[in-house]
Each structure stands twice: as structure tokens, then as C-alpha cells.
Write an enzyme that holds these catalytic residues in place. Sequence first.
Site, PDB file in Angstrom:
ATOM      1  N   HIS A  52       0.768  -1.152   0.190  1.00 30.16           N
ATOM      2  CA  HIS A  52      -0.358   0.197   0.109  1.00 30.16           C
ATOM      3  C   HIS A  52       1.021   1.368   0.152  1.00 30.16           C
ATOM      4  O   HIS A  52       1.693   0.949   0.325  1.00 30.16           O
ATOM      5  CB  HIS A  52      -0.885   0.394   1.469  1.00 30.16           C
ATOM      6  N   GLU A  54       0.954   4.289   1.980  1.00 29.60           N
ATOM      7  CA  GLU A  54       1.086   4.029   3.156  1.00 29.60           C
ATOM      8  C   GLU A  54       2.788   3.449   3.893  1.00 29.60           C
ATOM      9  O   GLU A  54       3.796   3.946   4.563  1.00 29.60           O
ATOM     10  CB  GLU A  54       0.465   3.762   3.985  1.00 29.60           C
ATOM     11  N   CYS A  82      -6.124   1.994   5.848  1.00 30.21           N
ATOM     12  CA  CYS A  82      -6.742   0.686   6.186  1.00 30.21           C
ATOM     13  C   CYS A  82      -5.829   0.345   7.964  1.00 30.21           C
ATOM     14  O   CYS A  82      -5.171   0.860   7.843  1.00 30.21           O
ATOM     15  CB  CYS A  82      -6.739  -0.529   5.373  1.00 30.21           C
ATOM     16  N   CYS A  85      -2.500  -0.467   7.410  1.00 34.63           N
ATOM     17  CA  CYS A  85      -1.172   0.708   7.764  1.00 34.63           C
ATOM     18  C   CYS A  85      -2.059   1.256   8.653  1.00 34.63           C
ATOM     19  O   CYS A  85      -0.815   2.473   9.408  1.00 34.63           O
ATOM     20  CB  CYS A  85      -1.100   1.537   6.101  1.00 34.63           C
TER      21      CYS A  85
END
EC number: 3.5.4.33
Length: 148
Positions: A52, A54, A82, A85
Amino acid sequence: MTFRSHMDTALAEARAAAARGEVPVGAVLAGPDGIIAQAGNRTRERNDPTAHAEMLVIRSGCALLGQERLMGLDLYVTLEPCPMCAAAISNARIARLYYGAADPKSGGIAQGPRIFSHPQCHHVPEIYDGIGADESETLLKSFFAARR
């Protein structure tokens, strides 16, 4: 010191992710001297469910600074992080989180498990939501509409 948002750069990373066929999410890690790391989602490209935006900027920032803590730094993300993260943001001790669109389906901060509200969460960043939310939402909706 004057506040400077880096959400435009995060949005550019989200657009680049969409162009690669990735879910359009972008992130920027910044400090007082400017941008330290920036990335867009790369889960499909890397065959890595943890890639992701992040996670990528946290990894890059830690590697660049040679430390596992990112205290005093800001994270800009186009979509509410999410749970995975959010936990990484807490573990990295990021000072401030700025995010754009809310994520009712998969968010982990204001939605769902609300990671930062648990007693097991050792660090809670300052949170500022809705930054660039309209553009983030439009980008996500367009991306998924084109996939249907």
C-alpha cells in the site's frame, strides 16, 4: 513555521497508481524540510498485498533515515488508511496523519476497527481528515466505475 500541505503530491501519486492499474491511492511522508518519500499503491505490480502507498513511504522513510521511528514527521494519504496501515503508522510513531477520502468499506481509523482507539495502540498521531477528499473520491469512483 507555515503549514504546507503535500496532498497535491499524494494525489499525483494516486493518479500514477491508477495509470498502472493499481487502486488509486497515494501517500507522502514529509518533515519540516519537505518531502522525504512518496509512493502510490503497487500491490499488483509487486504481487505484494502489503505494498500500500502508506507502507511504501514508511519503509522508504525508515530506510532513508536509518531508523524504525518517524517521530515528528507527517503522512499525507489520499484515502483513509486500512487497519494494516494504521497499525504501521502507530508503530512508526508518525506525528500527524492527513487523509482525504473516508473509506467506509476498508478504513481502519474513523471506520471499522478504529485502530487508534484501542488500548493496545501505543501511539496515536494527530489526525486531520477530509484534506483533498473530493478529488480523492472522484479518482477512486472513476477508477472503479471503469472496472465494472
